[in-house]
Write an enzyme that holds these catalytic residues in place. Structure first.
Site, PDB file in Angstrom:
ATOM      1  N   ASP A  79      26.782 -17.713  45.956  1.00 52.97           N
ATOM      2  CA  ASP A  79      26.257 -16.348  45.896  1.00 52.97           C
ATOM      3  C   ASP A  79      24.745 -16.475  45.768  1.00 52.97           C
ATOM      4  O   ASP A  79      24.233 -16.904  44.723  1.00 52.97           O
ATOM      5  CB  ASP A  79      26.844 -15.601  44.688  1.00 52.97           C
ATOM      6  CG  ASP A  79      26.310 -14.179  44.576  1.00 52.97           C
ATOM      7  OD1 ASP A  79      25.398 -13.806  45.348  1.00 52.97           O
ATOM      8  OD2 ASP A  79      26.790 -13.445  43.698  1.00 52.97           O
ATOM      9  N   SER A 155      14.300 -10.413  60.397  1.00 46.56           N
ATOM     10  CA  SER A 155      14.825  -9.383  61.300  1.00 46.56           C
ATOM     11  C   SER A 155      13.614  -8.715  61.949  1.00 46.56           C
ATOM     12  O   SER A 155      12.503  -8.749  61.378  1.00 46.56           O
ATOM     13  CB  SER A 155      15.607  -8.328  60.495  1.00 46.56           C
ATOM     14  OG  SER A 155      15.911  -7.199  61.300  1.00 46.56           O
ATOM     15  N   TYR A 169      16.865  -2.207  53.492  1.00 48.87           N
ATOM     16  CA  TYR A 169      16.921  -3.362  54.396  1.00 48.87           C
ATOM     17  C   TYR A 169      15.541  -3.674  54.977  1.00 48.87           C
ATOM     18  O   TYR A 169      15.082  -4.822  54.957  1.00 48.87           O
ATOM     19  CB  TYR A 169      17.927  -3.071  55.518  1.00 48.87           C
ATOM     20  CG  TYR A 169      18.132  -4.224  56.465  1.00 48.87           C
ATOM     21  CD1 TYR A 169      18.792  -5.375  56.065  1.00 48.87           C
ATOM     22  CD2 TYR A 169      17.670  -4.163  57.786  1.00 48.87           C
ATOM     23  CE1 TYR A 169      18.993  -6.435  56.933  1.00 48.87           C
ATOM     24  CE2 TYR A 169      17.860  -5.215  58.660  1.00 48.87           C
ATOM     25  CZ  TYR A 169      18.519  -6.353  58.231  1.00 48.87           C
ATOM     26  OH  TYR A 169      18.711  -7.415  59.097  1.00 48.87           O
ATOM     27  N   LYS A 173      13.374  -7.045  54.237  1.00 49.34           N
ATOM     28  CA  LYS A 173      13.054  -8.004  55.301  1.00 49.34           C
ATOM     29  C   LYS A 173      11.533  -8.163  55.465  1.00 49.34           C
ATOM     30  O   LYS A 173      11.065  -9.248  55.788  1.00 49.34           O
ATOM     31  CB  LYS A 173      13.710  -7.568  56.617  1.00 49.34           C
ATOM     32  CG  LYS A 173      15.238  -7.719  56.602  1.00 49.34           C
ATOM     33  CD  LYS A 173      15.666  -9.187  56.477  1.00 49.34           C
ATOM     34  CE  LYS A 173      17.164  -9.372  56.576  1.00 49.34           C
ATOM     35  NZ  LYS A 173      17.581 -10.781  56.517  1.00 49.34           N
TER      36      LYS A 173
HETATM   37  N1  LIG Z   1      23.294  -9.388  63.479  1.00 47.91           N
HETATM   38  C1  LIG Z   1      22.128  -8.754  63.640  1.00 47.91           C
HETATM   39  O1  LIG Z   1      21.993  -7.849  64.462  1.00 47.91           O
HETATM   40  C2  LIG Z   1      20.948  -9.169  62.827  1.00 47.91           C
HETATM   41  C3  LIG Z   1      19.671  -8.763  63.248  1.00 47.91           C
HETATM   42  C4  LIG Z   1      18.568  -9.131  62.489  1.00 47.91           C
HETATM   43  C5  LIG Z   1      18.731  -9.898  61.358  1.00 47.91           C
HETATM   44  N2  LIG Z   1      19.984 -10.275  60.967  1.00 47.91           N
HETATM   45  C6  LIG Z   1      20.102 -11.084  59.754  1.00 47.91           C
HETATM   46  O2  LIG Z   1      20.877 -12.222  60.047  1.00 47.91           O
HETATM   47  C7  LIG Z   1      21.583 -12.626  58.868  1.00 47.91           C
HETATM   48  C8  LIG Z   1      23.064 -12.771  59.200  1.00 47.91           C
HETATM   49  O3  LIG Z   1      23.553 -11.533  59.679  1.00 47.91           O
HETATM   50  P1  LIG Z   1      24.984 -11.392  60.399  1.00 47.91           P
HETATM   51  O4  LIG Z   1      24.875 -10.278  61.366  1.00 47.91           O
HETATM   52  O5  LIG Z   1      25.453 -12.712  60.858  1.00 47.91           O
HETATM   53  O6  LIG Z   1      25.866 -10.887  59.152  1.00 47.91           O
HETATM   54  P2  LIG Z   1      27.407 -11.145  58.779  1.00 47.91           P
HETATM   55  O7  LIG Z   1      27.752 -10.117  57.766  1.00 47.91           O
HETATM   56  O8  LIG Z   1      28.259 -11.239  59.984  1.00 47.91           O
HETATM   57  O9  LIG Z   1      27.339 -12.580  58.073  1.00 47.91           O
HETATM   58  C9  LIG Z   1      26.640 -12.701  56.859  1.00 47.91           C
HETATM   59  C10 LIG Z   1      27.316 -13.729  55.993  1.00 47.91           C
HETATM   60  O10 LIG Z   1      26.602 -13.760  54.751  1.00 47.91           O
HETATM   61  C11 LIG Z   1      27.545 -13.829  53.695  1.00 47.91           C
HETATM   62  N3  LIG Z   1      26.969 -13.289  52.464  1.00 47.91           N
HETATM   63  C12 LIG Z   1      26.748 -11.987  52.158  1.00 47.91           C
HETATM   64  N4  LIG Z   1      26.256 -11.886  50.920  1.00 47.91           N
HETATM   65  C13 LIG Z   1      26.156 -13.149  50.437  1.00 47.91           C
HETATM   66  C14 LIG Z   1      25.709 -13.691  49.215  1.00 47.91           C
HETATM   67  N5  LIG Z   1      25.302 -12.899  48.195  1.00 47.91           N
HETATM   68  N6  LIG Z   1      25.692 -15.037  49.065  1.00 47.91           N
HETATM   69  C15 LIG Z   1      26.137 -15.835  50.067  1.00 47.91           C
HETATM   70  N7  LIG Z   1      26.607 -15.374  51.244  1.00 47.91           N
HETATM   71  C16 LIG Z   1      26.597 -14.040  51.419  1.00 47.91           C
HETATM   72  C17 LIG Z   1      28.740 -13.039  54.194  1.00 47.91           C
HETATM   73  O11 LIG Z   1      29.941 -13.401  53.506  1.00 47.91           O
HETATM   74  C18 LIG Z   1      28.772 -13.402  55.669  1.00 47.91           C
HETATM   75  O12 LIG Z   1      29.599 -14.529  55.919  1.00 47.91           O
HETATM   76  C19 LIG Z   1      21.283 -11.571  57.808  1.00 47.91           C
HETATM   77  O13 LIG Z   1      20.216 -12.016  56.983  1.00 47.91           O
HETATM   78  C20 LIG Z   1      20.836 -10.374  58.639  1.00 47.91           C
HETATM   79  O14 LIG Z   1      19.994  -9.494  57.925  1.00 47.91           O
HETATM   80  C21 LIG Z   1      21.090  -9.934  61.668  1.00 47.91           C
END
Ligand SMILES: NC(=O)c1ccc[n+]([C@@H]2O[C@H](COP(=O)([O-])OP(=O)(O)OC[C@H]3O[C@@H](n4cnc5c(N)ncnc54)[C@H](O)[C@@H]3O)[C@@H](O)[C@H]2O)c1
Length: 269
Positions: A79, A155, A169, A173
């Site tokens: 976590d 992001s 958010y 970021k």
């Molecule tokens: N997918 C997008 O469009 C996008 C765009 C810009 C940035 N991001 C960033 O990319 C990263 C991943 O996003 P994603 O879309 O793969 O999300 P997702 O929800 O599919 O995966 C995120 C993972 O993080 C884990 N997680 C959440 N809280 C946690 C914690 N406290 N400790 C440990 N693990 C934790 C979740 O269990 C999950 O497996 C994030 O930081 C998100 O802000 C995503």
């Protein structure tokens, strides 16, 4: 004493991209972008600790990486908001992998709540993962690294405002991008580089679930406008982002620190 990053100009391209012998930790690697990052780092030869708050997801990814027979892959419940948990994961990497060369702060949350309705608690929970989690991961990694790279998954919301409901958010970021710059300066004397990668929208389990939780129908105009292909003509897939993280983690980027690379298909152009 200042530790200089090595001059890697005599290395071949294959050597530059290779992570053979490097030890990597990827947070939030149980699914989505983090999983794709773990897969590319492993393919490049790194031993990988797959860390996620959902240990069942982390275990499945580590088993999959292990079955592909590349480097070692371990799973840990982590976590990122909890200092003891971050310390335990970092110690596990040192104990089981022999050290830390690469730490990817990828875990993130993105609940959508209109700013006028957002509670203090909801705001703090987003910052706890997306900003404090980046700080804790970076600090505990750097305390155990002898040189290496920290990559923060930021992001395009770290560069500008975005859809309504994402005030926490966007703030978190921007803060993660600020941490990337400041920690790059503070860790440079130890030969540790700190880079950010800023993805545009990429459909993942997480953001599809966030849209559903916010009551946004998957065929709504709001979601379709975000999901519309940008200037490069198609929506991103997680590997589009993972390859940029691989570049940051490898010696290809050996002379870079402090910047956040836009992996945004022209969204902010
Ligand atoms: N997918 C997008 O469009 C996008 C765009 C810009 C940035 N991001 C960033 O990319 C990263 C991943 O996003 P994603 O879309 O793969 O999300 P997702 O929800 O599919 O995966 C995120 C993972 O993080 C884990 N997680 C959440 N809280 C946690 C914690 N406290 N400790 C440990 N693990 C934790 C979740 O269990 C999950 O497996 C994030 O930081 C998100 O802000 C995503």
């Amino acid at each position: 004493m200042q530790i200089s990053v090595p001059d890697v100009s005599s290395k071949s391209l294959a050597e530059l991209v290779s992570l053979s012998g490097r030890r990597a930790v990827v947070t939030g690697a149980g699914r989505g972008l983090g999983r794709a990052v773990a897969e590319r780092l492993a393919e490049a030869g790194a031993d990988v600790l797959v860390a996620d708050i959902h240990d069942d997801l982390a275990t499945a990814v580590a088993e999959d990486l292990g079955a592909r027979g590349r480097g070692r892959a371990l799973a840990a419940r982590l976590d990122v908001t909890d200092t003891d948990s971050v310390v335990a994961a970092a110690d596990l990497a040192v104990r089981e992998l022999g050290g830390i060369d690469i730490w990817v702060n990828n875990a993130g949350v993105f609940p959508s709540v209109p700013a006028l309705e957002m509670s203090d608690q909801a705001f703090d929970e987003v910052f706890a993962v997306n900003t404090r989690g980046v700080f804790l991961g970076s600090r505990e990694a750097a305390r155990r690294m002898s040189g290496g790279v920290i990559v923060n998954v930021v992001s395009t919301a770290g560069f500008r405002g975005t859809a309504p409901g994402l005030a926490a958010y966007v703030g978190s970021k921007h803060a993660a991008r600020g941490l990337t710059r400041q920690l790059a300066l503070e860790f440079a004397p130890f030969g540790i580089r700190v880079l950010g990668v800023a993805p545009t929208f990429v459909p993942t389990e997480g953001n599809m679930a966030a849209a559903a939780a916010a009551g946004v129908p998957l065929d709504s105009e709001a979601l379709l406008s975000v999901m519309r292909p940008g200037p490069l003509g198609r929506l991103g897939v997680p590997d589009d982002i993972a390859r940029v993280v691989l570049f940051c983690a490898s010696d290809l980027s050996a002379f870079m620190t402090g910047s956040t690379l836009l992996a945004d298909a022209g969204e902010t152009a």
